[in-house]
Design a protein around this motif. Structure first.
Motif, PDB file in Angstrom:
ATOM      1  N   LEU A 102      18.654-113.942  57.058  1.00 37.38           N
ATOM      2  CA  LEU A 102      17.638-113.147  56.365  1.00 37.38           C
ATOM      3  C   LEU A 102      16.239-113.453  56.882  1.00 37.38           C
ATOM      4  CD1 LEU A 102      19.084-113.305  52.759  1.00 37.38           C
ATOM      5  CD2 LEU A 102      19.338-111.479  54.459  1.00 37.38           C
ATOM      6  N   ARG A 103      15.975-114.712  57.178  1.00 41.46           N
ATOM      7  CA  ARG A 103      14.655-115.090  57.699  1.00 41.46           C
ATOM      8  C   ARG A 103      14.402-114.458  59.064  1.00 41.46           C
ATOM      9  NH1 ARG A 103      12.226-118.740  60.936  1.00 41.46           N
ATOM     10  NH2 ARG A 103      14.166-119.751  61.600  1.00 41.46           N
TER      11      ARG A 103
ATOM     12  N   HIS B  96      16.166-111.910  60.444  1.00 41.30           N
ATOM     13  CA  HIS B  96      16.474-110.475  60.475  1.00 41.30           C
ATOM     14  C   HIS B  96      16.205-109.857  59.097  1.00 41.30           C
ATOM     15  CE1 HIS B  96      18.369-111.168  64.350  1.00 41.30           C
ATOM     16  NE2 HIS B  96      18.985-112.195  63.797  1.00 41.30           N
ATOM     17  N   PRO B  97      14.928-109.715  58.715  1.00 44.67           N
ATOM     18  CA  PRO B  97      14.603-109.203  57.383  1.00 44.67           C
ATOM     19  C   PRO B  97      15.075-107.771  57.133  1.00 44.67           C
ATOM     20  CG  PRO B  97      12.625-109.410  58.718  1.00 44.67           C
ATOM     21  CD  PRO B  97      13.741-110.035  59.494  1.00 44.67           C
ATOM     22  N   GLU B  98      15.522-107.097  58.177  1.00 48.28           N
ATOM     23  CA  GLU B  98      16.067-105.744  58.014  1.00 48.28           C
ATOM     24  C   GLU B  98      17.517-105.776  57.544  1.00 48.28           C
ATOM     25  OE1 GLU B  98      17.337-107.019  62.088  1.00 48.28           O
ATOM     26  OE2 GLU B  98      15.531-107.311  60.904  1.00 48.28           O
TER      27      GLU B  98
ATOM     28  N   SER C 104      17.084-103.468  52.251  1.00 44.57           N
ATOM     29  CA  SER C 104      16.847-104.494  53.264  1.00 44.57           C
ATOM     30  C   SER C 104      16.326-105.742  52.558  1.00 44.57           C
ATOM     31  CB  SER C 104      15.812-104.013  54.277  1.00 44.57           C
ATOM     32  OG  SER C 104      14.546-103.869  53.648  1.00 44.57           O
ATOM     33  N   TRP C 105      16.503-106.887  53.200  1.00 48.43           N
ATOM     34  CA  TRP C 105      15.972-108.130  52.631  1.00 48.43           C
ATOM     35  C   TRP C 105      14.455-108.020  52.483  1.00 48.43           C
ATOM     36  CZ3 TRP C 105      16.928-111.807  49.554  1.00 48.43           C
ATOM     37  CH2 TRP C 105      16.199-112.984  49.549  1.00 48.43           C
ATOM     38  N   SER C 106      13.782-107.415  53.451  1.00 46.86           N
ATOM     39  CA  SER C 106      12.332-107.264  53.335  1.00 46.86           C
ATOM     40  C   SER C 106      11.977-106.396  52.125  1.00 46.86           C
ATOM     41  CB  SER C 106      11.721-106.700  54.619  1.00 46.86           C
ATOM     42  OG  SER C 106      12.250-105.432  54.918  1.00 46.86           O
TER      43      SER C 106
ATOM     44  N   LEU D 146      12.307-108.656  49.103  1.00 46.38           N
ATOM     45  CA  LEU D 146      11.146-109.545  49.015  1.00 46.38           C
ATOM     46  C   LEU D 146       9.930-108.809  48.469  1.00 46.38           C
ATOM     47  CD1 LEU D 146      11.383-111.613  52.317  1.00 46.38           C
ATOM     48  CD2 LEU D 146      12.072-112.289  50.004  1.00 46.38           C
TER      49      LEU D 146
ATOM     50  N   ILE E 197       5.985-116.002  48.979  1.00 44.14           N
ATOM     51  CA  ILE E 197       6.110-114.610  49.441  1.00 44.14           C
ATOM     52  C   ILE E 197       4.961-113.741  48.934  1.00 44.14           C
ATOM     53  CG2 ILE E 197       8.606-114.733  49.779  1.00 44.14           C
ATOM     54  CD1 ILE E 197       8.860-112.923  47.251  1.00 44.14           C
TER      55      ILE E 197
END
Length: 149
Positions: A37-38, A40-42, A91-93, A96, A130
């Motif tokens: 995740l760090r 590849h935030p997509e 997405s992870w981003s 966040l 964040i």
């Protein structure tokens, strides 16, 4: 790369994760997810109900809490605060961004009041990080913190 399945409270646990946890196997699994995740935030996150890709590595020689009512309550409360539902994909981003907009560092004390890791303050720091208001402090050697459950 396929979606990573996460339950509600693990969305916040990952923010406080510092490489410590329940066992070496658990940490290896969580570190793998954290790093994915760090880097590849997509990466797509699928929010699920119950045990997820982090829970799958919980040590079999310890009493599991992955199906406890208190954990399901924490999942529901956190998803409601973040504004996500079971079955949603983002997405992870995107996750966040939702956390940064909807969860304050001090909310961790309430949302995670019954979590054994909450007193360490790392998940609270993760939310502040964040939001861009705090850097993560280094974890002292020997401190047992996994950021999960």
């Amino acid at each position: 790369m396929g979606a990573i399945a996460l339950r509600g409270h693990h969305l916040l646990c990952l923010l406080g994760y510092r490489g410590k946890g329940y066992s070496d196997g658990f940490c290896a699994n969580m570190t793998g997810i954290y790093e994915t995740l760090r880097l590849h935030p997509e990466t797509v996150i699928e929010v699920i109900d119950g045990p997820d890709d982090i829970c799958r590595a919980f040590p079999s020689d310890q009493p599991s809490h992955c199906r406890n009512d208190s954990v399901y309550r924490k999942d529901r409360d956190i998803l409601a605060q973040v504004g996500l539902a079971i079955g949603s994909r983002s997405s992870w981003s995107g996750v966040l961004s939702r956390v940064a907009s909807n969860v304050g560092p001090d909310d961790i004390r309430t949302l995670c009041s019954d979590c054994r890791w909450e007193p360490y303050g790392l998940c609270k720091e993760g939310v502040a990080h964040i939001q861009g208001v705090q850097e993560l402090r280094p974890l002292p050697e020997g401190e047992n913190k996994g950021g999960s459950k």
